[in-house]
Design an enzyme around this catalytic site. Structure first.
Site, PDB file in Angstrom:
ATOM      1  CG  HIS A 154      -1.928   1.185   1.312  1.00 23.28           C
ATOM      2  ND1 HIS A 154      -3.186   1.044   1.961  1.00 23.28           N
ATOM      3  CD2 HIS A 154      -1.991   2.306   0.933  1.00 23.28           C
ATOM      4  CE1 HIS A 154      -3.807   2.204   1.922  1.00 23.28           C
ATOM      5  NE2 HIS A 154      -3.014   2.872   1.119  1.00 23.28           N
ATOM      6  CG  HIS A 190      -1.191   6.405  -2.603  1.00 24.70           C
ATOM      7  ND1 HIS A 190      -2.411   6.249  -3.240  1.00 24.70           N
ATOM      8  CD2 HIS A 190      -1.470   6.065  -1.179  1.00 24.70           C
ATOM      9  CE1 HIS A 190      -3.344   5.597  -2.411  1.00 24.70           C
ATOM     10  NE2 HIS A 190      -2.948   5.523  -1.128  1.00 24.70           N
ATOM     11  CG  HIS A 238      -7.530   3.370  -0.454  1.00 25.44           C
ATOM     12  ND1 HIS A 238      -6.986   2.860  -1.291  1.00 25.44           N
ATOM     13  CD2 HIS A 238      -6.812   4.272   0.428  1.00 25.44           C
ATOM     14  CE1 HIS A 238      -5.696   3.298  -1.354  1.00 25.44           C
ATOM     15  NE2 HIS A 238      -5.572   4.279  -0.077  1.00 25.44           N
ATOM     16  CD  GLU A 290      -7.483   6.471   4.588  1.00 25.82           C
ATOM     17  OE1 GLU A 290      -8.077   6.382   3.571  1.00 25.82           O
ATOM     18  OE2 GLU A 290      -6.343   7.021   4.607  1.00 25.82           O
ATOM     19  CG  ASP A 299      -1.583   5.663   2.912  1.00 20.18           C
ATOM     20  OD1 ASP A 299      -1.729   5.306   1.706  1.00 20.18           O
ATOM     21  OD2 ASP A 299      -2.514   5.972   3.543  1.00 20.18           O
ATOM     22  CG  ASP A 300      -0.026   9.074   0.562  1.00 22.52           C
ATOM     23  OD1 ASP A 300       0.162   9.062  -0.539  1.00 22.52           O
ATOM     24  OD2 ASP A 300      -1.062   8.544   1.137  1.00 22.52           O
TER      25      ASP A 300
HETATM   26  N1  HPA Z   1      -6.387   7.173   1.172  1.00 29.62           N
HETATM   27  C1  HPA Z   1      -7.129   7.692   0.044  1.00 29.62           C
HETATM   28  N2  HPA Z   1      -6.555   8.345  -0.898  1.00 29.62           N
HETATM   29  C2  HPA Z   1      -5.374   8.404  -1.133  1.00 29.62           C
HETATM   30  C3  HPA Z   1      -4.565   8.168  -0.044  1.00 29.62           C
HETATM   31  C4  HPA Z   1      -4.979   7.716   1.493  1.00 29.62           C
HETATM   32  O1  HPA Z   1      -4.740   7.406   2.369  1.00 29.62           O
HETATM   33  N3  HPA Z   1      -3.181   8.575  -0.168  1.00 29.62           N
HETATM   34  C5  HPA Z   1      -3.284   9.036  -1.589  1.00 29.62           C
HETATM   35  N4  HPA Z   1      -4.525   8.906  -1.918  1.00 29.62           N
HETATM   36 ZN    ZN Z   2      -3.686   4.877   0.571  1.00 31.07          ZN
END
Ligand code: HPA
Ligand code: ZN
Length: 349
Positions: free
Chosen positions: A26, A28, A208, A211, A289-290
């Site tokens: 996971h 991006h 996703h 979250e 994630d990011d």
């Molecule tokens: N959640 C949803 N969309 C996203 C995320 C995330 O953490 N990071 C980049 N796009």
């Molecule tokens: Zn994500």
């Protein structure tokens, strides 16, 4: 524990986790854009950004929830223009992942965030794929590419992107379809037709869910979209029957601890649900994630939960095993990586 002992124990946990062959499921790519590269590309490509320095960029990375992050994330990716920018972005991430002991990564990208600005999908996709190929050769890290659809846009927009990506889907270089961006108000059912078409095209499916959206979004992601894996999934815990179903079916959840903390899904890492998820029999994995926006790459995420939740080696190894088993690698390759885990444990883990 006194400070010296604590530092020593942190180092041991980090070294132990570093040596285990992990995957990242996971991630991006646009979320791995570091402030230094953002600044450099803004100058090179003459893109206006509301920041004058790397420090100012970092100072803007304070989020209250998903939406406040996404605003900055979409603004940041505007500096990515040419094929070489996407190559450099991807290569920088792969080097970090390899340094953290990742042996395989399955990475997301958001073509709609680029094509809407006039960047051709070929520049984006070819730049990323060239770096993934070089990463395999130069760093020994294998990878799969997953095209993510932005769920705040209409399904038709997603369909148009899916069709533009046809050449890379047909030759297998795009391996999967994902769904990201603003979850609340954009339920999985909105993308029913698109996910059916992607399944028909032979793509792996992820999305996703849970979250920030409710447990029913997780259930519908599974039942309506028919995904192979759930990204995040934290709020599934609110529905015990769903938890049992996810556990029985062995559905992998790609949990992102530092992301949850920075987007205020949890207020303190000691309250993160990861341990409860593991104990409920869920196939949980750890991911970043990011990482540029949330303050840590793959290994930082493992160490953060290991320490805050006081996870023992048994749990840590389970997380790493889940990351191999939950990947889209072929069975024999998974077995080879799982065998390597055993050898690390035997030789002084
Ligand atoms: N959640 C949803 N969309 C996203 C995320 C995330 O953490 N990071 C980049 N796009
Ligand atoms: Zn994500």
């Amino acid at each position: 524990m006194n400070e010296t002992a604590e530092r020593r124990s942190t180092k041991n946990v980090r070294a132990f986790l570093r040596d285990l062959p992990k995957t990242e499921l996971h991630l991006h790519l646009e979320g791995s854009l570091e402030p230094e590269m953002l600044m450099h590309l803004a100058r090179k490509n003459r893109v206006d950004i509301p920041f004058r320095s790397v420090e100012e960029i970092r100072a803007a990375y304070r989020f209250t929830e998903l939406r406040s992050f996404l605003d900055i994330y979409y603004q940041g990716m505007n500096v990515l223009c040419g094929e070489e920018d996407f190559y450099d972005l991807t290569m920088a991430y792969l080097k970090r992942a390899a340094a953290d002991g990742a042996v395989h990564v399955e990475v997301f990208y958001d073509p709609q965030g680029h094509t809407a600005r006039g960047v051709p999908i070929a520049a984006v996709t070819d730049g990323i794929l060239a770096a993934l190929a070089d990463g395999r050769e130069q760093l020994g890290i294998t990878s799969l590419l997953i095209l993510c659809i932005l769920r705040h846009l209409p399904e038709d927009d997603g369909f148009a992107t899916f069709r533009q990506a046809e050449p890379w889907i047909a030759d297998g270089r795009i391996a999967g379809l994902g769904l990201d961006s603003t979850e609340k108000g954009n339920p999985p059912g909105k993308f029913l037709r698109l996910f059916a078409a992607a399944r028909e095209a032979g793509l792996k499916l992820v999305a996703h869910a849970g979250e920030e959206g409710p447990a029913v979004y997780v259930a519908d992601t599974l039942d309506v979209l028919g995904v192979d894996r759930i990204d995040h999934g934290n709020r599934a815990l609110e529905d015990p029957a769903l938890v049992r179903r996810l556990a029985e079916r062995g559905i992998t959840l790609t949990v992102c601890p530092l992301s949850n903390l920075r987007l205020c899904g949890v207020t303190d890492m000691r309250h993160h649900p990861l341990k409860r998820m593991l104990d409920a029999g869920l196939k949980v994995t750890v991911n970043s994630d990011d990482p540029s926006y949330f303050g840590g790459y793959l290994l930082d995420n493992y160490v953060a939960v290991a320490e805050a939740l006081e996870l023992g080696r048994h749990d840590l190894v389970a997380l790493v095993r889940n990351s191999i088993e939950g990947s889209f690698l072929e069975g024999p390759v998974k077995q080879a990586h799982l065998g390597r885990i055993e050898r690390v444990l035997e030789t002084g883990g």
